[in-house]
Motif scaffolding. Structure first.
Motif, PDB file in Angstrom:
ATOM      1  N   ASN A 125       0.962  -1.095  -0.033  1.00 30.46           N
ATOM      2  CA  ASN A 125       0.437  -0.562  -0.437  1.00 30.46           C
ATOM      3  C   ASN A 125       0.569   1.378  -0.060  1.00 30.46           C
ATOM      4  N   ASP A 126       0.983   1.782  -1.054  1.00 27.67           N
ATOM      5  CA  ASP A 126       1.534   2.873  -1.415  1.00 27.67           C
ATOM      6  C   ASP A 126       1.677   4.385  -0.328  1.00 27.67           C
ATOM      7  N   SER A 127      -0.082   3.914   0.078  1.00 27.83           N
ATOM      8  CA  SER A 127      -0.371   5.276   1.556  1.00 27.83           C
ATOM      9  C   SER A 127       0.221   5.149   2.313  1.00 27.83           C
ATOM     10  N   SER A 128       0.717   3.188   2.878  1.00 27.72           N
ATOM     11  CA  SER A 128       0.840   3.361   4.002  1.00 27.72           C
ATOM     12  C   SER A 128       1.889   3.729   5.053  1.00 27.72           C
ATOM     13  N   GLY A 129       2.469   4.429   3.909  1.00 30.69           N
ATOM     14  CA  GLY A 129       4.128   4.972   4.979  1.00 30.69           C
ATOM     15  C   GLY A 129       5.058   3.841   5.108  1.00 30.69           C
ATOM     16  N   PHE A 130       4.628   2.502   4.289  1.00 31.51           N
ATOM     17  CA  PHE A 130       5.676   1.199   4.906  1.00 31.51           C
ATOM     18  C   PHE A 130       5.885   0.292   3.479  1.00 31.51           C
ATOM     19  N   SER A 131       5.280   0.923   2.592  1.00 34.19           N
ATOM     20  CA  SER A 131       5.152   0.392   1.161  1.00 34.19           C
ATOM     21  C   SER A 131       6.934  -0.623   0.677  1.00 34.19           C
ATOM     22  N   VAL A 149      15.981   1.373  11.611  1.00 39.21           N
ATOM     23  CA  VAL A 149      16.311   2.549  12.525  1.00 39.21           C
ATOM     24  C   VAL A 149      16.821   3.487  11.914  1.00 39.21           C
ATOM     25  N   ASP A 150      17.463   3.386  10.260  1.00 38.25           N
ATOM     26  CA  ASP A 150      18.129   4.311  10.000  1.00 38.25           C
ATOM     27  C   ASP A 150      16.686   5.780   9.565  1.00 38.25           C
ATOM     28  N   LEU A 151      15.755   4.847   9.649  1.00 39.32           N
ATOM     29  CA  LEU A 151      14.598   5.747   8.985  1.00 39.32           C
ATOM     30  C   LEU A 151      13.937   6.515   9.812  1.00 39.32           C
ATOM     31  N   HIS A 152      14.124   5.824  11.217  1.00 38.41           N
ATOM     32  CA  HIS A 152      12.908   6.119  12.209  1.00 38.41           C
ATOM     33  C   HIS A 152      13.182   5.788  13.517  1.00 38.41           C
ATOM     34  N   GLY A 153      14.368   5.628  13.652  1.00 41.40           N
ATOM     35  CA  GLY A 153      16.011   5.983  15.206  1.00 41.40           C
ATOM     36  C   GLY A 153      14.775   4.494  15.626  1.00 41.40           C
ATOM     37  N   TYR A 154      15.295   4.887  17.450  1.00 42.20           N
ATOM     38  CA  TYR A 154      15.158   3.564  18.158  1.00 42.20           C
ATOM     39  C   TYR A 154      13.502   3.611  18.717  1.00 42.20           C
TER      40      TYR A 154
END
Length: 253
Positions: free
Chosen positions: A117-123, A201-206
């Protein structure tokens, strides 16, 4: 026609007493349809894993995916259940079959509603080879639907217990540190360092990963509870003799 000869009466031990090999006696509890269907489900999961393995140049990364691990569990548990159904042996514990159902349901739902799902933010949409496309459909669509069918049609209701819901979460909870530790051991920038975007983790941090883990963990627990409650209220559909009936503690398979 009834044979009045007492020696031909079927009873435990009668076959051996009459000199007939035990292997020649067909168990009365055999469920051939359930056995055949479950064997096909196990084969579908195994085929998807093999196709992905053939097309992968990084087996360590491949087998780090929850998708692969949950399908391995499906392949093993359904093959085991198929053998038991074919030989008329006692069914598998609902703790095992329910866990397999939950994990493969997570695999299918997360893939279709989050990763695709491209709109999920985690595609994780990308170009796939023909082998990857076939494996993708087997692992994310065919096996979850088949597992749901087996639960709804080939089992009687009432086997899942409320305590199973939190017990089943052990594997998803252990998967989180596994994915994070594996990623920490790999060099930054390594492709597939973290198996899924919501664990990156690189994208969102812990802190971000912790928030994602809470959201997904609550969703998975909600799904486990939903399956448990649905299993207790769903109707007992009529079926053939090879339908599974729980014994004692209520095993499903």
């Amino acid at each position: 026609m009834i044979d009045p000869t007492p020696s031909t009466t079927t009873r435990p031990g009668a076959a051996s007493a009459a000199g007939v090999p035990a292997s020649a006696v067909v168990p009365s509890g055999r469920r051939p349809f359930a056995a055949a269907f479950r064997a096909l489900v196990a084969l579908a999961a195994l085929t998807g894993i093999v196709l992905d393995t053939i097309d992968s140049d990084d087996l360590g990364r491949l087998f780090s995916y929850f998708t692969i691990q949950s399908n391995i569990l499906v392949a093993v548990s359904f093959a085991w259940a198929a053998h038991r159904a074919w030989t008329g042996r006692p069914a598998l514990s609902p703790r095992i079959t329910g866990a397999a159902l939950l994990y493969i349901s997570i695999t299918g739902l997360v893939f279709h509603f989050v990763l695709s799902n491209d709109s999920s933010g985690f595609s994780m949409t990308s170009e796939r080879t023909p082998l990857e496309s076939i494996a993708n459909q087997l692992l994310h669509t065919a096996t979850p639907l088949a597992a749901a069918f087996d639960w709804l049609v080939l089992t009687v209701p009432g086997g899942f217990l409320l305590r199973h819901a939190w017990q089943w979460l052990v594997f998803p909870l252990l998967y989180l540190p596994f994915a994070l530790i594996r990623g920490a051991l790999l060099d930054p920038g390594t492709e597939g360092r973290y198996p899924y975007p919501f664990l990156d983790v690189d994208l969102h941090g812990y802190a971000g990963i912790a928030g994602n883990a809470v959201v997904f963990g609550l969703a998975f627990y909600g799904l486990a509870l939903a399956l448990t409650l649905a299993d207790r209220v769903r109707p007992h559909l009529p079926g053939p003799r090879n339908r599974i009936s729980p014994t004692g503690s209520g095993p499903l398979k």
